[in-house]
Design an enzyme around this catalytic site. Structure first.
Site, PDB file in Angstrom:
ATOM      1  N   HIS A  18      -5.594  -5.434  -4.060  1.00  0.00           N
ATOM      2  CA  HIS A  18      -6.760  -5.699  -3.207  1.00  0.00           C
ATOM      3  C   HIS A  18      -7.393  -4.389  -2.735  1.00  0.00           C
ATOM      4  O   HIS A  18      -8.618  -4.200  -2.843  1.00  0.00           O
ATOM      5  CB  HIS A  18      -6.306  -6.530  -2.000  1.00  0.00           C
ATOM      6  CG  HIS A  18      -7.399  -6.881  -1.040  1.00  0.00           C
ATOM      7  ND1 HIS A  18      -7.954  -8.138  -0.974  1.00  0.00           N
ATOM      8  CD2 HIS A  18      -8.053  -6.144  -0.102  1.00  0.00           C
ATOM      9  CE1 HIS A  18      -8.888  -8.162  -0.032  1.00  0.00           C
ATOM     10  NE2 HIS A  18      -8.964  -6.958   0.505  1.00  0.00           N
ATOM     11  N   GLU A  19      -6.565  -3.482  -2.231  1.00  0.00           N
ATOM     12  CA  GLU A  19      -7.111  -2.235  -1.692  1.00  0.00           C
ATOM     13  C   GLU A  19      -7.682  -1.341  -2.787  1.00  0.00           C
ATOM     14  O   GLU A  19      -8.720  -0.695  -2.594  1.00  0.00           O
ATOM     15  CB  GLU A  19      -6.029  -1.483  -0.903  1.00  0.00           C
ATOM     16  CG  GLU A  19      -5.380  -2.284   0.217  1.00  0.00           C
ATOM     17  CD  GLU A  19      -6.379  -2.953   1.149  1.00  0.00           C
ATOM     18  OE1 GLU A  19      -7.465  -2.386   1.392  1.00  0.00           O
ATOM     19  OE2 GLU A  19      -6.078  -4.058   1.637  1.00  0.00           O
TER      20      GLU A  19
ATOM     21  N   GLY B 122      -3.140  -5.535   7.564  1.00  0.00           N
ATOM     22  CA  GLY B 122      -2.155  -5.472   6.495  1.00  0.00           C
ATOM     23  C   GLY B 122      -2.274  -4.163   5.742  1.00  0.00           C
ATOM     24  O   GLY B 122      -1.279  -3.528   5.396  1.00  0.00           O
TER      25      GLY B 122
ATOM     26  N   MET C 137      -5.663  -0.938   4.714  1.00  0.00           N
ATOM     27  CA  MET C 137      -7.047  -0.503   4.869  1.00  0.00           C
ATOM     28  C   MET C 137      -7.426   0.402   3.720  1.00  0.00           C
ATOM     29  O   MET C 137      -6.721   1.367   3.406  1.00  0.00           O
ATOM     30  CB  MET C 137      -7.221   0.218   6.215  1.00  0.00           C
ATOM     31  CG  MET C 137      -8.619   0.772   6.422  1.00  0.00           C
ATOM     32  SD  MET C 137      -9.858  -0.555   6.408  1.00  0.00           S
ATOM     33  CE  MET C 137     -11.299   0.346   5.846  1.00  0.00           C
TER      34      MET C 137
END
Length: 974
Positions: free
Chosen positions: A374-375, A338, A340
């Site tokens: 999130h990343e 999704g 990185m």
């Protein structure tokens, strides 16, 4: 003062059983000892000479181990790469490179092992590398070099020893293929304005940096990187930090990126493309990159809007400044994951970064917010401080999965993001962690070695259970204490690596320094119960007595959990007895459980359950009261009650459901259905929790209900239960459908609230699938109108997935071909996904078979989308057997392409076997396992075992529950 002990009758009985187990164990060990003694005696028939040990089956040489030896430590790399974006004379896309790494010798050695995979290294005087000493040190001559292909090493054996404390320079030159395999340094292709474009991009996690340049490719082996990229004049080169210099000639540009921070190889990234960017004028250097057309259409605007606020939130949350000078986010046409979290250059699928308000749904917008959050969370937790080895991956991914909701909530405070963790982490984790084939969050280092084993760690357990457990930890510590300990942890280990116990140390210090925060045990002792053993407890509360107890929750309680730490082989009869007795006592599985709970009229309290059971008198209630445990679903456990309390909760739901918090309504539904699947409560009790849905308008309870009911659809859509179930659900969803018909002016607008828009989608989808009058007429008329005017799609983006699927399912070749044409023309990735999914809804078998064949043609279905497309087809009752046969027939192809490293490979196995619930299907699964044992299952090994376990459990459950389920639906249907 020590505690006194009272031995109860139950404890005495347990002691007797334990004694029996001890006796059995002694006997078993004696048998094993004598058996082994006899074997050894038979080996050594000549007693006059010393026995010669048998030759080991596997080599113990360093190059035959997956882990690097601890003899060398990299300091910095100089890497220059030149990707060719046109084919060479052999019809291949390649890249060439030179790489040097300066490393320090930690322990005396005459061996250098460095990872290298699928690189063609240049020979220097017959060797694959050059070695020189630094600061006046003379390096020993190279004796020989060769490749250990299985462990992916370049092996360099030396004439003499490297000296501890001294530094050396290892130099290589090489050529690699710029393949389209989505790994390492690879190429992506896309069409823009009728022209094929080629870009060069990277995906190094977990073990792919070695495909780009020789390196010490372990997360704990951090170093500084100096990257130089040579590229065409009309392209731009990006890497982890800003470019320092650019030098041009008539055809090429050399972009030099000066030293990175000390970081892991899996976080190194570079991209060569002709993309455009938009930026925010601020000190953080935020830029959003994508295809020119996407940027010009404003698809990067939303990501730009939220990236800066989320970065600022995490700076405050971690109490640590963002470590880098820029933050690039780039959307890629081909990307297996999704997203990185490469430090300073985060790579995304287009669907995870690009948003077009004209064609993207509300859900697409939420996904972008959570994925970006999130990343960016990883910029500190994972990048600044990194796990030492992949067995602790859960701490990396679980933490980011938890705090992504905090960052998204900060960027979008009206979305109520924090409550959605129950759907997207807690309940998702429960589904996997209730299987005996689950595994602990933190595994032993020796259990995670091969690339496939590492890839298996990128699982629901690591992400979702990790998030749920850390959320629980934050709740009982309180968020300020949790954040304080976290900030101190990041400061101590900045630019280094750690293990999970290091975080526990700092959280414990924060507890000790905070008056008023008291724990029954240390953070280590509490958390080790949650991360070092698999599974979770079901807490049972008897409101008649106030007794509270815990037990390991398993969907199939007759299964025996495999204890990986037990390596003794017992004779079969003794093994059976020992395992049976262990299962009866449920040994080892006990947790320290923080329980927040409430009584009717909002009386709230908290307790710790520290043993199998305890008496808690406040939980004893009168007949007009009820108890609700796991308030706001802060803990990672399920809850069961005595029947009387269940009845009072059901009565409360039907009379005034809003007295119970929204997330707890979802909890009651999900717990009840799963307790029934585990045969702990009666299935009709679980079904009764859905009766109140007539009055429910909130998204989270409806979504929880729908997930459990979808499980029933999968079980019963081939049996006589299906009709009665459809009739009941039609009655339950009709008020919701009518409600949204009113507030949306007969479905001409969408709801204003964020989660209300999700509920509206459920209303339309379930109403159409159950045949609510007027629903299918709406969806099919909308789709027909679009077919008549393909350039003017008036279907609201939120509703498109439902409308497309419903219309294509009802139609034939004409509707399918139209959907395919629109898919091929889609310029917004989110719209393409909607169409790609809907094409799998057709009921025409030959169309589904043709669609399956398309997944093997990257010109039609991108490699990144192949496995999910097969999954979409498998979710169709007609497509499921076709998908299963297709995967079996082409197993070698899929395994070669995705099996050893792809994070999505395990999902492929889960998807094509999801409906399995008959003895024949179970036999097919086992035959598939046997027939492909030689090829293997790679990162899908555990998924296959889970599929067998789930199918076995469903067969048993159906035999016991099919008839009562049918009778209940018949009795409740109109």
């Amino acid at each position: 003062m020590g505690k006194g002990y009272y031995i109860s009758k139950h404890l005495a009985t347990a002691a007797m059983v334990l004694a029996a187990i001890a006796l059995v164990t002694i006997i078993a060990l004696s048998v094993v000892y004598n058996r082994e003694k006899s074997k050894n005696a038979a080996k050594f028939t000549n007693a006059t000479t010393s026995p010669v040990p048998p030759t080991p089956k596997t080599s113990n040489e360093p190059w035959d181990k997956y882990r690097l030896p601890d003899t060398l430590s990299p300091e910095y790399y100089n890497v220059t790469l030149w990707p060719r974006l046109v084919k060479n004379v052999n019809g291949m896309y390649i890249f060439t490179g030179i790489s040097g790494v300066m490393f320090t010798c930690v322990k005396k050695t005459d061996l250098i092992l460095i990872h290298s995979n699928k690189l063609n290294l240049t020979l220097f005087k017959g060797h694959h590398a050059k070695l020189t000493g630094q600061s006046g040190v003379t390096a020993p001559a190279i004796k020989t070099t060769w490749f250990q292909t299985e462990k992916q090493y370049l092996v360099i054996q030396l004439e003499g020893k490297l000296k501890p404390g001294k530094s050396y320079w290892l130099y290589t030159e090489f050529t690699g293929e710029l393949a389209d395999d989505l790994e390492g340094f690879y190429r992506s292709e896309y069409m823009e304005d009728g022209e094929k474009k080629i870009i060069a991009i990277t995906q190094m996690q977990a073990t792919y940096a070695r495909k780009a340049f020789p390196c010490f490719d372990e997360p704990g082996m951090k170093a500084v990187f100096h990257i130089t990229l040579i590229h065409d004049l009309e392209t731009t080169a990006l890497s982890n930090i800003m470019g320092l210099e650019q030098h041009e000639n008539d055809i090429l540009t050399r972009t030099i990126f000066g030293p990175t921070k000390k970081m892991s190889t899996y976080l190194v990234a570079f991209v060569v493309s002709d993309f455009k960017y938009i930026s925010a004028k601020d000190k953080k250097g935020v830029r959003i990159w994508a295809r020119k057309k996407a940027i010009e259409d404003g698809q990067g605007d939303y990501a730009l809007k939220i990236t800066q606020p989320i970065l600022e939130f995490f700076e405050k949350y971690y109490n640590t400044s963002y470590p880098l000078s820029k933050s690039d986010q780039i959307a890629l046409p081909d990307f297996n994951s999704g997203a990185m979290e490469n430090w300073g250059l985060v790579t995304y699928r287009e669907t995870a970064l690009l948003y077009d308000p004209r064609t993207s749904a509300n859900g697409n917008k939420q996904r972008i917010a959570t994925v970006v959050s999130h990343e960016l969370a990883h910029m500190w937790f994972g990048n600044l401080v990194t796990l030492k080895w992949w067995n602790d991956l859960w701490l990396n991914e679980g933490f980011a999965s938890y705090v992504e909701y905090l960052g998204a909530d900060y960027a979008e405070p009206n979305w109520n993001m924090k409550d959605q963790t129950i759907l997207y982490d807690l309940q998702r984790a429960f589904a996997v962690d209730s299987l005996t084939s689950s595994h602990p969050l933190s595994r032993k280092k020796e259990e995670v070695n091969t690339p496939s084993e590492i890839s298996e760690m990128f699982s629901t357990i690591s992400y979702s259970k990790g998030a749920a457990v850390l959320k629980m930890l934050s709740e009982f510590l309180t968020e300020p204490v949790f954040a304080k300990g976290l900030g101190n942890y990041l400061k101590q280990f900045a630019f280094g690596s750690s293990v999970h116990s290091d975080l526990w140390d700092h959280l414990q210090k924060a507890v000790d320094q905070t008056p008023g925060v008291k724990l029954p045990y240390s953070v280590h002792e509490i958390m080790n119960r949650w991360i070092l053993q698999m599974g979770f407890p079901v807490i049972t509360i008897d409101t008649r007595t106030g007794n509270v107890s815990q037990k390991h929750f398993l969907l199939e309680p007759d299964y025996v959990v495999k204890h990986h730490h037990c390596n003794i082989t017992f004779p079969d009869p003794l093994k059976t007895l020992l395992i049976s007795l262990t299962a009866v006592l449920n040994l080892s599985y006990e947790w320290f459980v923080p329980i927040k709970w409430m009584k009717k009229h909002q009386v709230q309290d908290q307790l710790w359950l520290l043993q199998k059971s305890a008496l808690h008198k406040p939980m004893k209630v009168s007949k007009d009261e009820w108890v609700l445990a796991n308030l706001h679903v802060s803990g990672y456990f399920r809850v069961n009650y005595d029947l009387g309390n269940w009845e009072r909760l059901l009565s409360q739901l039907e009379s005034d459901h809003q007295v119970i918090p929204v997330v707890n309504r979802a909890q009651i539904l999900d717990d009840a259905f799963n307790l029934a699947r585990a045969s702990i409560i009666n299935i009709t009790l679980a079904l009764r929790t859905t009766k109140y849905l007539l009055h429910e308008r909130e998204y989270i309870p409806w979504e929880a209900a729908l997930r459990n009911l979808n499980y029933f659809f999968q079980l019963f859509d081939r049996s006589e239960v299906y009709g009665a179930m459809q009739a009941y659900l039609k009655k339950q969803v009709k008020p919701l459908f009518e409600y949204f018909g009113i507030i949306s002016s007969n479905w001409t607008t969408v709801a204003s609230g964020h989660t209300d828009q999700f509920t509206q989608i459920i209303a339309l989808s379930l109403a159409c699938s159950t045949g609510v009058e007027g629903c299918r007429e709406l969806t099919r008329s909308w789709f027909k109108k679009w077919m008549q005017n393909p350039h003017n799609n008036t279907i609201h983006p939120n509703l498109r997935s439902t409308v497309y699927c419903d219309a294509i399912a009802a139609g034939g070749t004409e509707e399918w071909n139209f959907g395919w044409q629109m898919f091929q023309k889609a310029t917004v990735a989110a719209e393409a996904v909607k169409l790609r999914s809907a094409l799998a809804c057709t009921k025409v078998p030959w169309l589904l078979n043709r669609y399956l064949e398309y997944t093997m043609n990257p010109e039609k279905i991108r490699k990144q989308d192949a496995t999910s497309t097969i999954g979409y087809i498998a979710s169709n009752i007609i497509g499921q057997p076709l998908a299963w046969d297709f995967v079996r027939a082409n197993w070698d192809y899929f395994f070669k392409l995705y099996g050893t490293g792809s994070f999505t490979f395990s999902r492929l196995i889960s998807d094509v076997t999801y409906r399995f619930c008959t003895p024949f299907e179970l036999s097919q699964l086992k035959r598939f396992q046997k027939d492909n044992a030689e090829t293997g299952f790679g990162s899908g090994t555990q998924a296959l075992q889970q599929a067998i376990e789930k199918t076995t459990a469903k067969i048993k459950w159906l035999a016991e529950n099919k008839e009562p389920v049918l009778q209940w639906f018949l009795s409740e249907s109109p």
